[in-house]
Design a protein around this motif. Structure first.
Motif, PDB file in Angstrom:
ATOM      1  N   ILE A  76       3.788  13.214  -6.772  1.00 27.17           N
ATOM      2  CA  ILE A  76       4.783  12.687  -5.835  1.00 27.17           C
ATOM      3  C   ILE A  76       6.061  12.484  -6.637  1.00 27.17           C
ATOM      4  CG2 ILE A  76       5.406  10.814  -4.260  1.00 27.17           C
ATOM      5  CD1 ILE A  76       2.882  12.249  -3.339  1.00 27.17           C
ATOM      6  N   SER A  77       7.120  13.214  -6.266  1.00 28.75           N
ATOM      7  CA  SER A  77       8.406  13.093  -6.950  1.00 28.75           C
ATOM      8  C   SER A  77       9.511  12.897  -5.924  1.00 28.75           C
ATOM      9  CB  SER A  77       8.735  14.362  -7.745  1.00 28.75           C
ATOM     10  OG  SER A  77       7.958  14.479  -8.895  1.00 28.75           O
ATOM     11  N   GLY A  78      10.648  12.574  -6.432  1.00 33.81           N
ATOM     12  CA  GLY A  78      11.828  12.406  -5.598  1.00 33.81           C
ATOM     13  C   GLY A  78      12.795  11.503  -6.333  1.00 33.81           C
ATOM     14  N   PRO A  79      14.005  11.426  -5.846  1.00 28.38           N
ATOM     15  CA  PRO A  79      14.997  10.621  -6.536  1.00 28.38           C
ATOM     16  C   PRO A  79      14.648   9.133  -6.565  1.00 28.38           C
ATOM     17  CG  PRO A  79      15.920  11.590  -4.528  1.00 28.38           C
ATOM     18  CD  PRO A  79      14.526  12.089  -4.665  1.00 28.38           C
ATOM     19  N   SER A  80      15.181   8.447  -7.538  1.00 30.01           N
ATOM     20  CA  SER A  80      15.031   7.008  -7.646  1.00 30.01           C
ATOM     21  C   SER A  80      15.542   6.361  -6.360  1.00 30.01           C
ATOM     22  CB  SER A  80      15.849   6.513  -8.841  1.00 30.01           C
ATOM     23  OG  SER A  80      15.803   5.114  -8.930  1.00 30.01           O
ATOM     24  N   GLY A  81      14.758   5.430  -5.823  1.00 27.57           N
ATOM     25  CA  GLY A  81      15.175   4.722  -4.624  1.00 27.57           C
ATOM     26  C   GLY A  81      14.751   5.361  -3.320  1.00 27.57           C
ATOM     27  N   VAL A  82      14.080   6.511  -3.375  1.00 31.39           N
ATOM     28  CA  VAL A  82      13.705   7.219  -2.145  1.00 31.39           C
ATOM     29  C   VAL A  82      12.521   6.558  -1.434  1.00 31.39           C
ATOM     30  CG1 VAL A  82      12.058   8.932  -3.038  1.00 31.39           C
ATOM     31  CG2 VAL A  82      13.608   9.551  -1.169  1.00 31.39           C
ATOM     32  N   GLY A  83      11.792   5.697  -2.145  1.00 28.44           N
ATOM     33  CA  GLY A  83      10.668   4.998  -1.526  1.00 28.44           C
ATOM     34  C   GLY A  83       9.305   5.533  -1.892  1.00 28.44           C
ATOM     35  N   LYS A  84       9.208   6.195  -3.036  1.00 30.61           N
ATOM     36  CA  LYS A  84       7.926   6.768  -3.457  1.00 30.61           C
ATOM     37  C   LYS A  84       6.836   5.698  -3.522  1.00 30.61           C
ATOM     38  CE  LYS A  84       9.769   8.385  -7.270  1.00 30.61           C
ATOM     39  NZ  LYS A  84      11.217   8.186  -7.141  1.00 30.61           N
ATOM     40  N   GLY A  85       7.149   4.561  -4.116  1.00 27.81           N
ATOM     41  CA  GLY A  85       6.170   3.492  -4.266  1.00 27.81           C
ATOM     42  C   GLY A  85       5.718   2.913  -2.937  1.00 27.81           C
ATOM     43  N   THR A  86       6.646   2.732  -2.028  1.00 32.36           N
ATOM     44  CA  THR A  86       6.314   2.198  -0.702  1.00 32.36           C
ATOM     45  C   THR A  86       5.401   3.156   0.044  1.00 32.36           C
ATOM     46  OG1 THR A  86       8.430   1.042  -0.618  1.00 32.36           O
ATOM     47  CG2 THR A  86       7.297   1.394   1.488  1.00 32.36           C
ATOM     48  N   ILE A  87       5.743   4.437   0.025  1.00 33.04           N
ATOM     49  CA  ILE A  87       4.909   5.449   0.682  1.00 33.04           C
ATOM     50  C   ILE A  87       3.521   5.474   0.055  1.00 33.04           C
ATOM     51  CG2 ILE A  87       4.620   7.939   1.039  1.00 33.04           C
ATOM     52  CD1 ILE A  87       7.717   8.090   1.156  1.00 33.04           C
ATOM     53  N   ARG A  88       3.485   5.438  -1.276  1.00 38.23           N
ATOM     54  CA  ARG A  88       2.197   5.472  -1.984  1.00 38.23           C
ATOM     55  C   ARG A  88       1.314   4.303  -1.554  1.00 38.23           C
ATOM     56  NH1 ARG A  88       1.083   2.645  -6.335  1.00 38.23           N
ATOM     57  NH2 ARG A  88       3.256   2.514  -7.002  1.00 38.23           N
ATOM     58  N   GLU A  89       1.894   3.120  -1.415  1.00 43.52           N
ATOM     59  CA  GLU A  89       1.110   1.956  -0.994  1.00 43.52           C
ATOM     60  C   GLU A  89       0.430   2.211   0.346  1.00 43.52           C
ATOM     61  OE1 GLU A  89       3.488  -1.604  -1.045  1.00 43.52           O
ATOM     62  OE2 GLU A  89       4.044  -1.291  -3.141  1.00 43.52           O
ATOM     63  N   TYR A  90       1.114   2.878   1.260  1.00 51.62           N
ATOM     64  CA  TYR A  90       0.533   3.182   2.568  1.00 51.62           C
ATOM     65  C   TYR A  90      -0.598   4.203   2.463  1.00 51.62           C
ATOM     66  CZ  TYR A  90       4.154   0.678   5.199  1.00 51.62           C
ATOM     67  OH  TYR A  90       4.958  -0.282   5.730  1.00 51.62           O
ATOM     68  N   PHE A  91      -0.352   5.360   1.825  1.00 49.27           N
ATOM     69  CA  PHE A  91      -1.400   6.392   1.868  1.00 49.27           C
ATOM     70  C   PHE A  91      -2.568   6.090   0.940  1.00 49.27           C
ATOM     71  CE2 PHE A  91       1.411   8.703  -1.181  1.00 49.27           C
ATOM     72  CZ  PHE A  91       0.498   9.029  -2.168  1.00 49.27           C
ATOM     73  N   MET A  92      -2.375   5.248  -0.058  1.00 50.32           N
ATOM     74  CA  MET A  92      -3.485   4.887  -0.944  1.00 50.32           C
ATOM     75  C   MET A  92      -4.538   4.053  -0.208  1.00 50.32           C
ATOM     76  SD  MET A  92      -2.998   6.272  -3.989  1.00 50.32           S
ATOM     77  CE  MET A  92      -4.079   5.355  -5.072  1.00 50.32           C
ATOM     78  N   LYS A  93      -4.176   3.452   0.923  1.00 47.15           N
ATOM     79  CA  LYS A  93      -5.118   2.632   1.699  1.00 47.15           C
ATOM     80  C   LYS A  93      -6.174   3.475   2.418  1.00 47.15           C
ATOM     81  CE  LYS A  93      -1.712  -0.979   2.568  1.00 47.15           C
ATOM     82  NZ  LYS A  93      -0.833  -1.591   3.588  1.00 47.15           N
ATOM     83  N   ASP A  94      -5.914   4.772   2.574  1.00 50.43           N
ATOM     84  CA  ASP A  94      -6.829   5.660   3.296  1.00 50.43           C
ATOM     85  C   ASP A  94      -7.981   6.064   2.365  1.00 50.43           C
ATOM     86  OD1 ASP A  94      -8.181   7.687   4.630  1.00 50.43           O
ATOM     87  OD2 ASP A  94      -6.345   8.665   5.341  1.00 50.43           O
TER      88      ASP A  94
END
Length: 187
Positions: A9-27
């Motif tokens: 998972i990549s993307g620019p700083s501040g794009v929300g990678k960590g927030t998105i990861r928190e959601y999909f890691m719950k599955d």
């Protein structure tokens, strides 16, 4: 046992990678585990050592580089970031799908070493929204914010290096899309 996927998972700083990861890691059906990156930067408010990052000093990080113990590493705004290789291989050999949340430079290194990696680039809805998110952190001086924005503009030009591109206009929806990508590639 089938070897687990390596998901970048990549993307620019501040794009929300960590927030998105928190959601999909719950599955739990995705059989995911998060590979904790190592960094020399200071922890932000609320970050925990060995949970959010492995926080270390420059000398130890440089020893890891020289010993070839990092799958990838990069230096950004005066700090090192990298992924411990042994941890990733152990988890994949256990059949876990390993998620790496890494910079574009690191993703390039991983693709060279692991061409089977699933590559996902997260983009912001607009560059203006990205700037708003970075400034909203209120954790860095203006000089660092400007460096992050300049780097983001360069990173956005590397979208074609990734197999998948997901827009983070809604973190839960972006997480659902990534979950579908993982399921499709797990077959």
């Amino acid at each position: 046992m089938k070897k687990g996927l390596l998901i970048i998972i990549s993307g620019p700083s501040g794009v929300g990678k960590g927030t998105i990861r928190e959601y999909f890691m719950k599955d739990e059906s995705l059989n995911l585990t998060y590979s904790i990156s190592m960094t020399t930067r200071a922890p932000r408010a609320g970050e925990v050592n060995n949970v959010d990052y492995i926080f270390t000093d420059k000398a130890e990080f440089e020893r890891q580089i020289k010993a070839g113990k990092l799958l990838e590493w990069a230096e950004f705004v005066g700090n090192y970031y990298g992924t411990p290789l042994e941890q990733v291989e152990k988890l994949r050999n256990e059949g876990k799908n390993v998620v790496l949340e890494i910079e574009v430079q690191g993703a390039t290194q991983v693709r060279e070493k692991c061409p089977d990696a699933i590559t996902i680039f997260i983009i912001p809805p607009t560059m203006e929204e990205l700037e708003k998110r970075i400034r909203g952190r209120k954790s860095e001086p203006e000089e660092v914010i400007q460096q992050r924005l300049a780097k983001a503009a360069l990173e956005m030009k590397q979208i074609s290096d990734y197999k998948y591109v997901v827009c983070n206009d809604d973190p839960e929806l972006a997480a659902d899309v990534i979950g579908l990508i993982v399921k499709r590639n797990s077959k």
